[in-house]
Design an enzyme around this catalytic site. Structure first.
Site, PDB file in Angstrom:
ATOM      1  N   CYS A 178      -5.998  -0.511   1.718  1.00 37.71           N
ATOM      2  CA  CYS A 178      -6.666  -0.424   0.399  1.00 37.71           C
ATOM      3  C   CYS A 178      -7.023  -1.852  -0.003  1.00 37.71           C
ATOM      4  O   CYS A 178      -6.352  -2.463  -0.838  1.00 37.71           O
ATOM      5  CB  CYS A 178      -5.744   0.239  -0.627  1.00 37.71           C
ATOM      6  SG  CYS A 178      -5.027   1.802  -0.073  1.00 37.71           S
ATOM      7  N   ALA A 179      -8.074  -2.393   0.595  1.00 43.88           N
ATOM      8  CA  ALA A 179      -8.288  -3.840   0.627  1.00 43.88           C
ATOM      9  C   ALA A 179      -8.922  -4.436  -0.625  1.00 43.88           C
ATOM     10  O   ALA A 179      -8.645  -5.582  -0.971  1.00 43.88           O
ATOM     11  CB  ALA A 179      -9.140  -4.199   1.844  1.00 43.88           C
ATOM     12  N   GLY A 182      -9.994  -7.828  -2.718  1.00 49.53           N
ATOM     13  CA  GLY A 182     -10.104  -8.753  -1.596  1.00 49.53           C
ATOM     14  C   GLY A 182      -9.139  -9.914  -1.562  1.00 49.53           C
ATOM     15  O   GLY A 182      -9.128 -10.669  -0.583  1.00 49.53           O
ATOM     16  N   GLY A 183      -8.316 -10.103  -2.587  1.00 51.92           N
ATOM     17  CA  GLY A 183      -7.413 -11.253  -2.606  1.00 51.92           C
ATOM     18  C   GLY A 183      -6.410 -11.238  -1.464  1.00 51.92           C
ATOM     19  O   GLY A 183      -6.188 -12.259  -0.793  1.00 51.92           O
ATOM     20  N   LYS A 184      -5.792 -10.082  -1.221  1.00 49.69           N
ATOM     21  CA  LYS A 184      -4.793  -9.988  -0.145  1.00 49.69           C
ATOM     22  C   LYS A 184      -5.454 -10.025   1.230  1.00 49.69           C
ATOM     23  O   LYS A 184      -4.892 -10.574   2.181  1.00 49.69           O
ATOM     24  CB  LYS A 184      -3.950  -8.723  -0.321  1.00 49.69           C
ATOM     25  CG  LYS A 184      -3.087  -8.726  -1.578  1.00 49.69           C
ATOM     26  CD  LYS A 184      -2.236  -7.473  -1.675  1.00 49.69           C
ATOM     27  CE  LYS A 184      -1.382  -7.466  -2.935  1.00 49.69           C
ATOM     28  NZ  LYS A 184      -2.192  -7.329  -4.169  1.00 49.69           N
ATOM     29  N   GLY A 235      -8.464   6.538   3.250  1.00 49.54           N
ATOM     30  CA  GLY A 235      -7.259   5.963   3.838  1.00 49.54           C
ATOM     31  C   GLY A 235      -6.199   6.987   4.190  1.00 49.54           C
ATOM     32  O   GLY A 235      -5.369   6.759   5.077  1.00 49.54           O
ATOM     33  N   ASP A 252      -1.533  -1.558  -0.064  1.00 50.66           N
ATOM     34  CA  ASP A 252      -1.520  -1.963  -1.474  1.00 50.66           C
ATOM     35  C   ASP A 252      -2.265  -0.886  -2.258  1.00 50.66           C
ATOM     36  O   ASP A 252      -3.471  -0.967  -2.458  1.00 50.66           O
ATOM     37  CB  ASP A 252      -2.183  -3.331  -1.634  1.00 50.66           C
ATOM     38  CG  ASP A 252      -2.122  -3.847  -3.057  1.00 50.66           C
ATOM     39  OD1 ASP A 252      -1.029  -3.845  -3.640  1.00 50.66           O
ATOM     40  OD2 ASP A 252      -3.178  -4.239  -3.590  1.00 50.66           O
ATOM     41  N   CYS A 307       1.007  -2.894  -8.291  1.00 52.61           N
ATOM     42  CA  CYS A 307       1.129  -3.799  -9.442  1.00 52.61           C
ATOM     43  C   CYS A 307       1.582  -2.985 -10.655  1.00 52.61           C
ATOM     44  O   CYS A 307       1.086  -3.158 -11.760  1.00 52.61           O
ATOM     45  CB  CYS A 307      -0.158  -4.553  -9.707  1.00 52.61           C
ATOM     46  SG  CYS A 307      -1.642  -3.542  -9.749  1.00 52.61           S
TER      47      CYS A 307
END
Length: 381
Positions: A178-179, A182-184, A235, A252, A307
């Site tokens: 679950c990209a 884009g930070g991770k 996913g 995530d 989060c």
């Protein structure tokens, strides 16, 4: 007695207009539309007050005021840019690389005579600068560097912990299930360990944001080569599409995004129209984590993260996915101990001390990062 009453009635009738009201002007009061509506952020706060006051007890008032206050950020240095000069500029702002500090403290402990910390199985080459506890300074916006790429990426520094916990090694095949936004994904690429990285998100608009991040921070030859693949698949079906394929998987998941839900009305999951979607979140999260585990090679590792503060979306989801794989697929999954993360990064983050499965960063006015839950899972051979 009757005469005065009749006189009063006659006077009142003089002021009454018996003219018929045309049908088009008649209306019936509709309570659903005329009563004041609570905003989604207010509904979120009411929900959190009811659930988290029970879950966290005396800690909730402190967490609550921190969630409602301005968030702190970290600056993830772009290793594809001139990272050494960028790091020097960030140090001039009195910011510190919390990752390198934690690792250096770990190496010094045996020499100081203290009990050694378990080996830190961290993803390498990550540099993230933060201001010290109590310092509410802000980083300036990132700029385009001399190599045509952005110097650093501003993010909640706690968001880096799931990537660190994944423990990437050189040559790993990696899936970010679950990209977006884009930070991770960017952090995974910063490690320099990914032989192949699949970055997926069901929403095409969100993968568009992911593509913009990659375009701003990652060289063209890496973006357009075989190293990075961006997809918009469901996913939940990844275990069927590419089962037993990846060395490391980051899951995530979509969640109630607690801090966002208290500050933003746009795309807020506490909107009345999204009530059913919100109620179904734990089921979706279990399905995504199960798919991530099925996509992992036997012996591989998965990190699950949210989060959210909710144990229904955190510990309960982990336990549910483990039971699902054991019962339906006869696959055994083991939770890895991450308690040493709490010790190593306690100077930067505030951890919830009573998390039974995984680790949870809770917002605190002195270190206002998070919330961020993360749990490392090992798919046994």
């Amino acid at each position: 007695m009757a005469a005065p009453v009749l006189r009063c009635v006659r006077k009142l009738l003089k002021f009454v207009d018996f003219t018929l009201v045309p049908r088009r002007y008649r209306y019936k009061k509709k309570w659903a539309t005329t009563e004041p509506q609570f905003t989604a952020s207010r509904l979120a706060l009411q929900n959190f007050d009811m659930t988290y006051s029970v879950q966290f007890g005396d800690l909730w008032p402190s967490i609550r005021v921190s969630l409602l206050s301005e968030q702190k950020y970290g600056a993830l240095v772009n290793n594809f840019a001139a990272w050494d000069s960028v790091s020097a500029k960030l140090e001039q702002l009195s910011a510190k690389d919390f990752v390198s500090e934690a690792i250096s403290h770990q190496k010094l402990e045996p020499e100081s005579g203290l009990s050694p910390t378990p080996s830190l199985d961290c993803s390498p080459n990550l540099r993230c600068f933060t201001f010290s506890r109590g310092d509410v300074s802000r980083f300036p916006p990132a700029r385009l560097g001399s190599l045509g790429l952005m110097d650093y990426y501003l993010m909640d520094a706690a968001s880096l912990l799931p990537v660190l916990a994944l423990g990437l090694q050189h040559g790993d095949t990696v899936l970010d299930l679950c990209a977006a936004p884009g930070g991770k994904t960017l952090a995974l690429l910063q490690t320099g360990c990914c032989r192949n990285l699949a970055a997926n998100d069901l929403s095409t608009s969100r993968t568009g944001r992911l593509q913009k991040v990659l375009h701003s921070y990652v060289p063209q030859d890496i973006r357009e080569g075989n190293q990075v693949r961006v997809t918009s698949w469901d996913g939940r079906k990844w275990g069927e599409l590419e089962g037993d394929t990846y060395d490391r998987v980051l899951v995530d998941v979509p969640c109630t995004t607690d801090r966002h839900s208290l500050h933003e009305e746009e795309n807020n999951i506490f909107q009345r129209s999204r009530k059913k979607e919100r109620q179904m979140l734990p089921m979706l999260q279990v399905q995504l984590l199960a798919a991530g585990l099925l996509a992992t090679k036997p012996g591989g590792h998965v990190v699950y993260s949210t989060c959210s503060l909710s144990h229904l979306q955190n510990e309960y989801v982990v336990q549910g996915a483990i039971e699902l794989l054991a019962n339906q697929y006869n696959i055994k999954v083991q939770v890895e101990d991450l308690s040493h993360f709490r010790k190593l990064f306690m100077d930067t983050f505030c951890f919830f001390p009573s998390c039974q499965v995984g680790e949870l960063v809770i917002p605190n006015l002195m270190a206002n990062f998070g919330p961020m839950y993360f749990c490392k899972l090992h798919r046994l051979p």
